[in-house]
Write a protein that holds these residues in place. Structure first.
Motif, PDB file in Angstrom:
ATOM      1  N   LEU A   1      39.553 -13.893  20.615  1.00  0.00           N
ATOM      2  CA  LEU A   1      40.125 -12.849  19.769  1.00  0.00           C
ATOM      3  C   LEU A   1      39.099 -11.734  19.497  1.00  0.00           C
ATOM      4  O   LEU A   1      39.466 -10.557  19.423  1.00  0.00           O
ATOM      5  CB  LEU A   1      40.609 -13.441  18.446  1.00  0.00           C
TER       6      LEU A   1
ATOM      7  N   SER B   1      40.255  -3.157  22.295  1.00  0.00           N
ATOM      8  CA  SER B   1      41.095  -2.186  21.573  1.00  0.00           C
ATOM      9  C   SER B   1      40.365  -0.859  21.384  1.00  0.00           C
ATOM     10  O   SER B   1      40.974   0.217  21.459  1.00  0.00           O
ATOM     11  CB  SER B   1      41.521  -2.763  20.222  1.00  0.00           C
TER      12      SER B   1
ATOM     13  N   GLY C   1      41.414  -8.629  16.188  1.00  0.00           N
ATOM     14  CA  GLY C   1      40.133  -8.863  16.856  1.00  0.00           C
ATOM     15  C   GLY C   1      38.969  -9.047  15.916  1.00  0.00           C
ATOM     16  O   GLY C   1      37.836  -9.217  16.368  1.00  0.00           O
TER      17      GLY C   1
ATOM     18  N   LEU D   1      44.949  -3.875  15.723  1.00  0.00           N
ATOM     19  CA  LEU D   1      44.128  -4.505  16.754  1.00  0.00           C
ATOM     20  C   LEU D   1      42.753  -4.891  16.195  1.00  0.00           C
ATOM     21  O   LEU D   1      42.198  -5.930  16.555  1.00  0.00           O
ATOM     22  CB  LEU D   1      43.972  -3.574  17.953  1.00  0.00           C
TER      23      LEU D   1
ATOM     24  N   VAL E   1      39.165  -9.242  22.160  1.00  0.00           N
ATOM     25  CA  VAL E   1      40.318  -8.347  22.024  1.00  0.00           C
ATOM     26  C   VAL E   1      39.970  -7.144  21.151  1.00  0.00           C
ATOM     27  O   VAL E   1      40.385  -6.008  21.426  1.00  0.00           O
ATOM     28  CB  VAL E   1      41.527  -9.105  21.430  1.00  0.00           C
TER      29      VAL E   1
END
Length: 410
Positions: A80, A87, A104, A100, A83
């Protein structure tokens, strides 16, 4: 290498990669967001959203980390985290960045104090005897701040890439954020090699959050969590991304110079952790926490009065040489006051209050910087941290961990 030493080394390795990306974000995040058109208020909201995600994740770790499995939880958190950096490389709109950043757990603090760190803090005391607990956590924090220092120095990478590849600054930043996502992916690999012995046995797990701490442990952890929350509201106002932005606006300090400044700050942080363990063995955990942390806030509150960037930087570095000494001592104190099966939940509770307060701080700081005074967060944050130190000492000066007690006190 013994199993316990091997497990600690694996956690150190994972933490190093993760903290390197956090250190980088602490230098460039706010500046990058301003370059894509965000106001100071919007920057604060994006950073706050990422820290809010970290707070929620930390809470979930406390409730379900031991049930799901510590290794599985750490791996999921690393994915995560990747991520969050992707983003930044793919979006420039606040309405997209905020959710996001939340998912994240995007960290603009410049310091790795998220859900993964909370779980690692619960695991590491089980790799050493009580007398060595503070040292194990001190070395862990030294490794993290080593990563923060390398990451801060990498704040110059976008400038180097822009010149070398002949691309604009925004494109260079986005390439670097992709590299951060890759580093986060690498950080999960050591977790696959952790021994099964570090998992909490099924029979020792408690299903209800309210039952995870004994009454005595609950009282101590609740009071500490509230105090840590007060400290972290101040810390949220003083996150590295916004301090870098303050230097950038107040003195025109370049990203390259900021990278060097924050590298030096993180290097001082790293050394201070080992110093804290050495001092704590002689004067105790609580005394070390307060007597090093309080002066650091005074140094930072003096920085806005500095006429030049050099003097302000010197005061900032003086603060950084002291401010992190309470980290391994604080972690060790919390872990000492609860049973091993309670450590994940206790670590989660005390860390989630910090993460929640950090999430509030940047949003408040952005508004204060834009509407009140550019240096306002430094003064308010420093005052809150001093209040925390005084209350902590008054409340816990007589509650010593087991290794500091005389035989008749145990």
């Amino acid at each position: 290498m013994r199993a316990v030493e091997r497990d600690a080394a694996l956690i150190y390795a994972a933490g190093f990669f993760r903290s390197s990306t956090v250190g980088f974000a602490g230098v460039v995040l706010a500046i990058y967001l301003s370059q894509i058109g965000l106001t100071a208020t919007a920057i604060g909201f994006v950073i706050g959203s990422g820290l809010a995600g970290a707070a929620v994740a930390t809470l979930l770790v406390g409730v379900g980390g031991d049930v799901i499995g510590r290794r599985r939880t750490l791996i999921a958190l690393g994915v995560l985290g990747a991520v969050g950096y992707v983003s930044l490389a793919t979006s420039a709109r606040v309405v997209t960045l905020m959710p996001l950043a939340f998912v994240g757990m995007l960290n603009g603090m410049g310091r790795d104090r998220g859900a993964a760190s909370a779980l690692e803090q619960a695991i590491l005391p089980e790799t050493a005897p009580p007398a060595s607990r503070t040292w194990v956590l001190a070395w862990y924090n030294l490794v993290l701040d080593g990563g923060h220092a390398i990451g801060a120095l990498a704040g110059a990478v976008p400038t180097v890439l822009a010149r070398a590849l002949r691309i604009d600054s925004l494109a260079a930043h986005r390439v670097t954020f992709v590299l951060c996502a890759f580093a986060m992916a690498v950080s999960v690999l050591p977790y696959f090699a952790l021994r099964q012995r570090l998992e909490i046995p099924r029979r020792s797990r408690r299903t209800g959050a309210a039952d995870r701490l004994k009454p005595q442990s609950r009282r101590v952890v609740t009071r500490l969590a509230l105090l840590f929350g007060l400290d972290s509201i101040g810390g949220g106002l003083l996150n590295s991304a916004l301090i870098a932005y303050w230097f950038f606006r107040r003195y025109g300090t370049s990203e390259s110079d900021l990278a060097v400044l924050l590298f030096a700050a993180r290097a001082l942080n790293a050394v201070s952790h080992v110093a804290a363990a050495w001092i704590a063995r002689r004067i105790g955990l609580i005394n070390t926490m307060v007597l090093t942390h309080l002066p650091s806030s005074v140094f930072l509150m003096l920085a806005p009065a500095a006429p030049t960037a050099v003097i302000a930087g010197a005061l900032f570095l003086a603060r950084e040489a002291l401010v992190e000494m309470d980290v391994p001592t604080r972690q060790s104190y919390v872990m000492a006051m609860v049973d091993p099966a309670e450590r994940t939940f206790a670590s989660s509770v005390t860390n989630v209050t910090r993460s929640t307060a950090w999430a509030i701080g940047p949003s408040l700081a952005g508004v204060v910087m834009q509407r009140v005074a550019l240096a306002g967060p430094l003064l308010i944050g420093g005052a809150l941290k001093i209040a925390y130190d005084l209350i902590l000492y008054w409340s816990f000066r007589h509650r010593r961990p087991p290794e500091e007690q005389f035989p008749g006190e145990r």
